[in-house]
Structures are given as C-alpha cells and as structure tokens.
Design a protein around this motif. Structure first.
Motif, PDB file in Angstrom:
ATOM      1  N   LEU A  59       0.463  -1.571   0.189  1.00 29.46           N
ATOM      2  CA  LEU A  59       0.208  -0.068  -0.039  1.00 29.46           C
ATOM      3  C   LEU A  59       0.891   1.136   0.263  1.00 29.46           C
ATOM      4  O   LEU A  59       1.001   2.518  -0.552  1.00 29.46           O
ATOM      5  N   LYS A  60       2.054   1.551   0.999  1.00 29.22           N
ATOM      6  CA  LYS A  60       2.434   2.490   0.613  1.00 29.22           C
ATOM      7  C   LYS A  60       3.691   2.444  -0.487  1.00 29.22           C
ATOM      8  O   LYS A  60       3.692   3.159  -1.479  1.00 29.22           O
ATOM      9  N   LEU A  61       4.100   1.900  -0.859  1.00 30.24           N
ATOM     10  CA  LEU A  61       4.788   1.818  -1.890  1.00 30.24           C
ATOM     11  C   LEU A  61       3.940   1.801  -3.480  1.00 30.24           C
ATOM     12  O   LEU A  61       4.602   2.763  -4.252  1.00 30.24           O
ATOM     13  N   ALA A  62       2.732   1.984  -3.547  1.00 34.97           N
ATOM     14  CA  ALA A  62       1.605   2.267  -4.425  1.00 34.97           C
ATOM     15  C   ALA A  62       1.346   3.753  -4.441  1.00 34.97           C
ATOM     16  O   ALA A  62       1.199   4.593  -4.817  1.00 34.97           O
ATOM     17  N   LYS A  63       1.035   4.386  -3.016  1.00 32.82           N
ATOM     18  CA  LYS A  63       0.766   5.470  -2.899  1.00 32.82           C
ATOM     19  C   LYS A  63       2.309   6.205  -3.053  1.00 32.82           C
ATOM     20  O   LYS A  63       2.295   7.606  -4.239  1.00 32.82           O
ATOM     21  N   GLN A  64       3.436   5.417  -3.370  1.00 32.85           N
ATOM     22  CA  GLN A  64       4.233   6.580  -3.627  1.00 32.85           C
ATOM     23  C   GLN A  64       4.756   6.723  -4.565  1.00 32.85           C
ATOM     24  O   GLN A  64       5.426   7.867  -5.378  1.00 32.85           O
ATOM     25  N   LYS A  65       4.095   5.672  -5.637  1.00 37.09           N
ATOM     26  CA  LYS A  65       4.113   5.890  -7.061  1.00 37.09           C
ATOM     27  C   LYS A  65       5.648   6.418  -8.247  1.00 37.09           C
ATOM     28  O   LYS A  65       6.051   6.972  -9.046  1.00 37.09           O
ATOM     29  N   ASP A  66       7.103   5.301  -7.723  1.00 34.37           N
ATOM     30  CA  ASP A  66       7.777   5.361  -7.948  1.00 34.37           C
ATOM     31  C   ASP A  66       8.078   4.657  -8.832  1.00 34.37           C
ATOM     32  O   ASP A  66       9.076   4.603  -9.740  1.00 34.37           O
ATOM     33  N   TYR A  67       7.241   3.940  -9.041  1.00 38.76           N
ATOM     34  CA  TYR A  67       7.453   2.510  -9.816  1.00 38.76           C
ATOM     35  C   TYR A  67       5.697   1.517 -10.256  1.00 38.76           C
ATOM     36  O   TYR A  67       5.252   2.213  -9.681  1.00 38.76           O
ATOM     37  N   ARG A  68       5.925   1.074 -11.347  1.00 36.06           N
ATOM     38  CA  ARG A  68       4.461   0.836 -11.853  1.00 36.06           C
ATOM     39  C   ARG A  68       4.373  -0.214 -11.605  1.00 36.06           C
ATOM     40  O   ARG A  68       5.649  -1.478 -11.758  1.00 36.06           O
ATOM     41  N   LEU A  69       3.546  -0.945 -10.889  1.00 34.56           N
ATOM     42  CA  LEU A  69       3.149  -1.983 -10.006  1.00 34.56           C
ATOM     43  C   LEU A  69       2.694  -3.399 -10.939  1.00 34.56           C
ATOM     44  O   LEU A  69       1.538  -2.333 -11.470  1.00 34.56           O
ATOM     45  N   PHE A  70       2.459  -4.268 -11.266  1.00 36.01           N
ATOM     46  CA  PHE A  70       1.901  -5.044 -11.920  1.00 36.01           C
ATOM     47  C   PHE A  70       2.273  -6.551 -10.413  1.00 36.01           C
ATOM     48  O   PHE A  70       2.853  -6.700  -9.869  1.00 36.01           O
ATOM     49  N   LEU A  71       0.573  -7.456 -10.594  1.00 33.78           N
ATOM     50  CA  LEU A  71       0.535  -8.910 -10.292  1.00 33.78           C
ATOM     51  C   LEU A  71       0.442  -9.879 -11.745  1.00 33.78           C
ATOM     52  O   LEU A  71      -0.748  -9.598 -12.377  1.00 33.78           O
ATOM     53  N   LEU A  72       1.339 -10.784 -11.194  1.00 33.97           N
ATOM     54  CA  LEU A  72       0.885 -11.922 -12.437  1.00 33.97           C
ATOM     55  C   LEU A  72       1.297 -13.419 -11.386  1.00 33.97           C
ATOM     56  O   LEU A  72       1.813 -13.706 -11.186  1.00 33.97           O
ATOM     57  N   SER A  73       0.315 -13.847 -11.560  1.00 34.62           N
ATOM     58  CA  SER A  73      -0.317 -15.381 -10.253  1.00 34.62           C
ATOM     59  C   SER A  73      -1.026 -16.242 -11.817  1.00 34.62           C
ATOM     60  O   SER A  73      -1.429 -16.132 -11.890  1.00 34.62           O
ATOM     61  N   ALA A  99     -13.306  -8.977   1.138  1.00 38.16           N
ATOM     62  CA  ALA A  99     -13.565  -8.654   0.238  1.00 38.16           C
ATOM     63  C   ALA A  99     -12.671  -6.289  -0.196  1.00 38.16           C
ATOM     64  O   ALA A  99     -12.264  -6.477  -0.747  1.00 38.16           O
ATOM     65  N   ILE A 100     -12.761  -6.593   1.334  1.00 39.77           N
ATOM     66  CA  ILE A 100     -12.846  -4.927   1.356  1.00 39.77           C
ATOM     67  C   ILE A 100     -11.010  -4.731   1.447  1.00 39.77           C
ATOM     68  O   ILE A 100     -10.330  -3.937   0.218  1.00 39.77           O
ATOM     69  N   ARG A 101     -10.284  -5.973   2.237  1.00 38.63           N
ATOM     70  CA  ARG A 101      -9.199  -6.487   2.484  1.00 38.63           C
ATOM     71  C   ARG A 101      -8.333  -6.503   0.851  1.00 38.63           C
ATOM     72  O   ARG A 101      -7.007  -6.157   0.743  1.00 38.63           O
ATOM     73  N   TYR A 102      -8.966  -7.291  -0.009  1.00 33.40           N
ATOM     74  CA  TYR A 102      -8.494  -7.774  -0.764  1.00 33.40           C
ATOM     75  C   TYR A 102      -8.414  -6.845  -1.508  1.00 33.40           C
ATOM     76  O   TYR A 102      -7.605  -6.550  -2.773  1.00 33.40           O
ATOM     77  N   SER A 103      -9.655  -5.857  -2.469  1.00 38.14           N
ATOM     78  CA  SER A 103      -9.774  -4.708  -2.555  1.00 38.14           C
ATOM     79  C   SER A 103      -8.454  -3.677  -3.264  1.00 38.14           C
ATOM     80  O   SER A 103      -7.837  -3.423  -3.591  1.00 38.14           O
ATOM     81  N   ARG A 104      -8.263  -3.574  -1.367  1.00 40.31           N
ATOM     82  CA  ARG A 104      -7.058  -2.577  -1.571  1.00 40.31           C
ATOM     83  C   ARG A 104      -5.849  -3.206  -2.077  1.00 40.31           C
ATOM     84  O   ARG A 104      -5.249  -2.077  -2.917  1.00 40.31           O
ATOM     85  N   PHE A 105      -5.747  -4.145  -1.510  1.00 35.53           N
ATOM     86  CA  PHE A 105      -4.252  -5.012  -2.401  1.00 35.53           C
ATOM     87  C   PHE A 105      -4.639  -5.246  -3.388  1.00 35.53           C
ATOM     88  O   PHE A 105      -3.018  -4.583  -4.408  1.00 35.53           O
ATOM     89  N   GLN A 106      -5.694  -5.545  -4.626  1.00 32.76           N
ATOM     90  CA  GLN A 106      -5.658  -5.164  -5.998  1.00 32.76           C
ATOM     91  C   GLN A 106      -5.617  -3.861  -6.520  1.00 32.76           C
ATOM     92  O   GLN A 106      -5.558  -3.980  -7.677  1.00 32.76           O
ATOM     93  N   ASN A 107      -6.031  -2.927  -5.630  1.00 34.95           N
ATOM     94  CA  ASN A 107      -5.852  -1.610  -6.430  1.00 34.95           C
ATOM     95  C   ASN A 107      -4.810  -1.061  -6.085  1.00 34.95           C
ATOM     96  O   ASN A 107      -4.745  -0.017  -7.025  1.00 34.95           O
ATOM     97  N   CYS A 108      -3.611  -1.792  -5.571  1.00 33.47           N
ATOM     98  CA  CYS A 108      -2.203  -1.115  -6.017  1.00 33.47           C
ATOM     99  C   CYS A 108      -1.631  -0.961  -6.751  1.00 33.47           C
ATOM    100  O   CYS A 108      -0.247  -0.905  -7.580  1.00 33.47           O
ATOM    101  N   PHE A 109      -2.170  -2.048  -7.672  1.00 36.76           N
ATOM    102  CA  PHE A 109      -1.443  -2.789  -8.973  1.00 36.76           C
ATOM    103  C   PHE A 109      -2.682  -1.870 -10.330  1.00 36.76           C
ATOM    104  O   PHE A 109      -3.120  -2.201 -10.223  1.00 36.76           O
ATOM    105  N   GLU A 110      -1.777  -1.773 -11.195  1.00 28.82           N
ATOM    106  CA  GLU A 110      -1.729  -1.209 -12.543  1.00 28.82           C
ATOM    107  C   GLU A 110      -2.328  -2.358 -13.257  1.00 28.82           C
ATOM    108  O   GLU A 110      -3.100  -2.034 -14.063  1.00 28.82           O
ATOM    109  N   ARG A 111      -2.119  -3.253 -12.701  1.00 27.49           N
ATOM    110  CA  ARG A 111      -2.824  -4.901 -13.484  1.00 27.49           C
ATOM    111  C   ARG A 111      -2.792  -6.124 -12.632  1.00 27.49           C
ATOM    112  O   ARG A 111      -1.810  -6.114 -12.146  1.00 27.49           O
ATOM    113  N   PHE A 112      -3.644  -6.514 -12.768  1.00 26.18           N
ATOM    114  CA  PHE A 112      -3.347  -7.689 -11.974  1.00 26.18           C
ATOM    115  C   PHE A 112      -3.665  -9.196 -12.977  1.00 26.18           C
ATOM    116  O   PHE A 112      -4.978  -8.540 -13.008  1.00 26.18           O
TER     117      PHE A 112
END
Length: 204
Positions: A90-104, A120-133
């Motif tokens: 969450l902190k890393l996403a807020k800083q916006k120093d890098y483009r973040l992606f998840l590949l699972s 669901a809310i906690r999962y959504s917070r996590f998912q929203n950290c990434f430009e693409r999931f």
C-alpha cells in the motif's frame, strides 16, 4: 534502471502450504497425483477447465469424494496474508515510484478462498495497488510458459530490462529471465517481499 515491479502472489504476499492439498487428498484415499491429474490442474489454472469440470473429473475418478471434501482439500493450500506485507505494498503504491503489476498462477476456487480469508475490502485494497492484476485463469496462460511474459511486456508496453519479476518458483524465474527480465527468486521462510529494496539494492 528498474521502473516496473512484477510480483507473484502466493508465497510472495499470501502464505501458502503447498503440501496441504496432496496431504488432504491422501487422507481421502488419493495417494498418487497422476499425470492426468496434473493436466487437469494446469488446464484449470489456464481457465481451460471450469470449477465444475475439474470437480466432476475428481468425483468421477474418486467416488469417495464429495464436492465439499474436494473443495476443502483443494483450498487447504491458502493460508494468511500478513498485515505487514499489505501495508508495505500500500505504501509502495502510494509513493508511485514504480509501475506495479501482479502475475499469478491461480484458479477460481483459490481466488474465492483468498477473498474469503482476507475479506472483500482488504482484498480490494490489495488489488487496487496494481496497475494490472494478471491471474492465469483469466488470461488463459500460465507461468513458466514464455508467452505469458511476452504478453505482459507487450500489453503494458514494458521494457524487459526495466522490469523486475519477483517469484518464489525457480522455473517461473528462469522463464522470465530468458526473456531478459530482471528477477528475484524469493525463498519463502528466508526472504520476505518487504525486504526487496535492502536484499536486491544492487538492482536499484
């Protein structure tokens, strides 16, 4: 210079017990995972089998199973998502120093269990950290097949040399590295994703 961070999910953010499903199935009388069963698993991860289809495959092959007992065994791999890792991303996403992606590599039942465990809310917070999931069963590809790395690079206009891929599975890391992507083979129990910038500082 690293501009893009591409993360795996299981055993990078969420803890897994990879031996649990096989152990649970053995207690139900299924003591050998055959090549055919592995093909079902890979097809399910690629979204080529539905949840109903893989469940029916198991129930037809092993009459002692029920849909409930199979699902419980299948989902026993999913453990907790430590709060310190969520806070870190969450902190890393807020800083916006890098483009973040998840590949699972994952599947419908596992994602449903993750959401149930996290809420669901906690999962959504996590998912929203990434430009693409990117979830394998949704994009019909899985690691370590090279097509999946090429797809991510092309789809998001990423340069391999500017992208760092973090995964706990050596084959997946090797696949990405063969495409020119920078990699970190994170070893669960020894490494933690939150140590990224200290353990891999030479990449930054």
């Amino acid at each position: 210079m690293i501009k893009n961070l591409l993360f795996d999910f299981g055993d990078v953010f969420i803890n897994l017990d990879k031996k649990a499903p096989e152990l649970a199935l053995s207690k139900l009388g299924i003591r050998v995972i055959t090549e055919e069963m592995n093909n079902w698993h890979n097809s399910y991860e690629k979204g080529l089998l539905t949840t109903q289809q893989i469940t029916e495959n198991y129930l037809e092959s092993f009459p002692q199973l029920t849909a409930f007992s199979f699902k419980n065994a299948w989902n026993s791999i999913i453990l907790d998502f430590p709060e310190h890792r969520l806070n870190w991303i969450l902190k890393l996403a807020k800083q916006k120093d890098y483009r973040l992606f998840l590949l699972s590599n994952t599947n419908e039942m596992h994602i449903e269990q993750v959401i149930k465990n996290m809420g669901a809310i906690r999962y959504s917070r996590f998912q929203n950290c990434f430009e693409r999931f990117y979830l394998s069963h949704q994009i019909l590809m899985r690691k370590p097949d090279l097509e999946i790395y090429d797809f991510v690079l092309q789809n998001d206009n990423l340069k391999a040399s500017e992208t760092l891929f973090i995964d706990d599975t050596l084959l997946n890391v090797a696949g990405a590295a063969s495409m020119g992507i920078k990699t970190w083979h994170l070893e669960p129990g020894r490494d933690d994703v939150t140590q990224l910038f200290s353990l891999k500082k030479e990449l930054f």
